[in-house]
Design an enzyme around this catalytic site. Sequence first.
Site, PDB file in Angstrom:
ATOM      1  N   LYS A   1       0.848  -1.198   0.000  1.00 38.95           N
ATOM      2  CA  LYS A   1       0.000   0.000   0.000  1.00 38.95           C
ATOM      3  C   LYS A   1       0.879   1.242   0.000  1.00 38.95           C
ATOM      4  CE  LYS A   1      -3.735  -1.958   2.905  1.00 38.95           C
ATOM      5  NZ  LYS A   1      -4.882  -1.864   1.987  1.00 38.95           N
TER       6      LYS A   1
ATOM      7  N   ARG B   1      -9.485 -12.139   2.939  1.00 39.07           N
ATOM      8  CA  ARG B   1     -10.256 -13.296   2.463  1.00 39.07           C
ATOM      9  C   ARG B   1      -9.431 -14.578   2.536  1.00 39.07           C
ATOM     10  NH1 ARG B   1     -11.162 -10.255  -3.155  1.00 39.07           N
ATOM     11  NH2 ARG B   1     -10.896  -8.530  -1.690  1.00 39.07           N
TER      12      ARG B   1
HETATM   13  N1  BES Z   1      -7.682  -4.031   4.804  1.00 39.64           N
HETATM   14  C1  BES Z   1      -7.976  -3.699   3.471  1.00 39.64           C
HETATM   15  C2  BES Z   1      -9.347  -3.054   3.302  1.00 39.64           C
HETATM   16  C3  BES Z   1      -9.546  -1.729   3.974  1.00 39.64           C
HETATM   17  C4  BES Z   1      -9.331  -0.565   3.287  1.00 39.64           C
HETATM   18  C5  BES Z   1      -9.992  -1.668   5.280  1.00 39.64           C
HETATM   19  C6  BES Z   1      -9.529   0.647   3.918  1.00 39.64           C
HETATM   20  C7  BES Z   1     -10.177  -0.454   5.903  1.00 39.64           C
HETATM   21  C8  BES Z   1      -9.957   0.697   5.219  1.00 39.64           C
HETATM   22  C9  BES Z   1      -7.938  -4.938   2.583  1.00 39.64           C
HETATM   23  O1  BES Z   1      -7.067  -5.926   2.971  1.00 39.64           O
HETATM   24  C10 BES Z   1      -7.526  -4.499   1.214  1.00 39.64           C
HETATM   25  O2  BES Z   1      -6.463  -3.987   1.081  1.00 39.64           O
HETATM   26  N2  BES Z   1      -8.408  -4.714   0.239  1.00 39.64           N
HETATM   27  C11 BES Z   1      -8.166  -4.333  -1.099  1.00 39.64           C
HETATM   28  C12 BES Z   1      -8.571  -5.480  -1.983  1.00 39.64           C
HETATM   29  C13 BES Z   1      -8.105  -5.363  -3.398  1.00 39.64           C
HETATM   30  C14 BES Z   1      -6.598  -5.477  -3.476  1.00 39.64           C
HETATM   31  C15 BES Z   1      -8.752  -6.470  -4.208  1.00 39.64           C
HETATM   32  C16 BES Z   1      -8.994  -3.104  -1.419  1.00 39.64           C
HETATM   33  O3  BES Z   1     -10.115  -2.983  -0.902  1.00 39.64           O
HETATM   34  O4  BES Z   1      -8.507  -2.249  -2.132  1.00 39.64           O
HETATM   35 ZN    ZN Z   2      -5.079  -5.694   2.296  1.00 39.16          ZN
END
Ligand code: BES
Ligand code: ZN
Length: 536
Positions: free
Chosen positions: A276, A350
């Site tokens: 990220k 997931r």
């Molecule tokens: N932990 C994050 C989701 C999240 C984002 C929680 C902002 C709280 C605040 C999750 O693991 C993630 O990064 N999801 C990605 C999935 C994508 C790579 C398919 C997302 O939502 O961008």
């Molecule tokens: Zn993530």
Amino acid sequence: MPTFELSSASPTEVAADALIIPFFQGREPGPGVDAVQRALGADLMSTLAEHGVQGKVGESFAIPTFGKIEPKTVVLVGLGTRKEAGTQAIRKAAMKVARSVTKFHTVASTVHQVGDSPQDSAHAFAEGVALGAYRFDRYKERPIDSASQEKPKLAQILALTNGRRSASQRGLTRGQVYAEAANWARDLVNTPAIDATPSYLADEARTMARRSGLTCKIWTKAELQRGGFGGILGVGAGSVNEPRLIELTYEGGGDRAPIGITGKGVTFDSGGLSIKDAAGMEWMKADMGGAAATLATMRAVAELQPRVDLIAAIPSAENLPGGSAIRPGDVLRHRGGKTSEVLNTDAEGRLILADALAYLAEKKPRVIIDSATLTGAAMVALGNDVYAVIGSDQQLIDALLAAGREEGEQGWELPLWTDYRRHIESSVADVKNMGIRWGGAITAALFLKEFVGDVPWAHLDVAGTAFAEQSGDLWPRGATGSPARTLIRYIEGESGRGRAPRTSAPKAKASAPRKASSRKSSAPASGSKRTSARRG
Ligand code: BES
Ligand code: ZN
Ligand code: ZN
């Protein structure tokens, strides 16, 4: 956390530092106001008018009492219009006003005397005060209330009774249990990831279980390896803080199969190798909000003792890009044998939940509920006040939505749009961990669905609600405990319900020896899940 007690003292004579009394929009006095006005020889409603105080929910105005009554300060708090002034208004008003009275030691109130049900009103009042008075100052050298610049000392809340003592007492106690559990979840979420590692979460769970009389088993890395939990191990592989699976059971003497619950426990989500950016990582210590809420639910259930059985399996891992981290393109083998292709290591929630869901499904629970800060997409869809509910069983979804409404912690349903399954079809594994950009909350849910077999299941995506990025009206900056109160309320509602008109899997089967089911074996049994009559 202050203590809550009923008191039959009068508002003017109660031994308290402050007295909170309600009024309604249009400056209509609520319970206690008349007695105080008489004793002070003042027209408080006119005073409110002079200061432009309307009486919106939680709007408050403090008045010194100059020794004319026992409490040194009277805090008038608005509950909205008299018609709207029910449990939701009481909870909100209590949350807001609690933040301004933490400088007092003892606070008395009549706010819970409003509303039709003494129990529900007392519940909402106690819950609101306890949630509102919460602060996270464990890492401060000198805890100071930002509003008053004084050390917070709120220790005792006196709920002034108007007769219905037993109902009010029940409500106070329940509200307190709910809020204490949610506040514990908030502590766990607010604790920085340098300290809140998977083993820390496991230790906290074990200590809680010991105190509460729950059975607790912590799966170590070696045990996870032997058990085939490839998702949890994969996500945890890039961190020196080893992953865990926290298993808790509550036996409440229910006459049906247990309810299975799980929650995402990623103690820090850097994204892994699909890293990220800095802004995206700022809040990722909160990526175990689902796990914290699930632990809090178990704690509250152990105290409330509903007649229902419960099993929690909570996966926890830290998602870091260390030298042994999983890579895009890797294939993981989950508990039970299904495989997933990791196309983005940031879609890690997931992957760990898949193992936990498959494990829970082996226990043949009557339903499975998972809670997870799973996708930014859920947050984009519904914002910070409302979490997404997606599942395979409409009755379960509706019951969760109703429980959330009752707790003032709402969810909203998004569809489990099965046609989007094509987006997570993998050419090398059974499923891949990322779909296309659009509908990300739904494809994430469809991924999870692969692992629940034919058990009725619902998923709460709390990415938007588990923490507040900015301090707001109701919540200070940081964790909220969402969706713990919804889960507790749902489980209480299931207490002793239904006599088990089950078509399959009688109770005895619930403890049948688990075996790794072949991944094809559930196909004939699955099918019309939305209509399968699992519940009475
Ligand atoms: N932990 C994050 C989701 C999240 C984002 C929680 C902002 C709280 C605040 C999750 O693991 C993630 O990064 N999801 C990605 C999935 C994508 C790579 C398919 C997302 O939502 O961008
Ligand atoms: Zn993530
Ligand atoms: Zn995450």
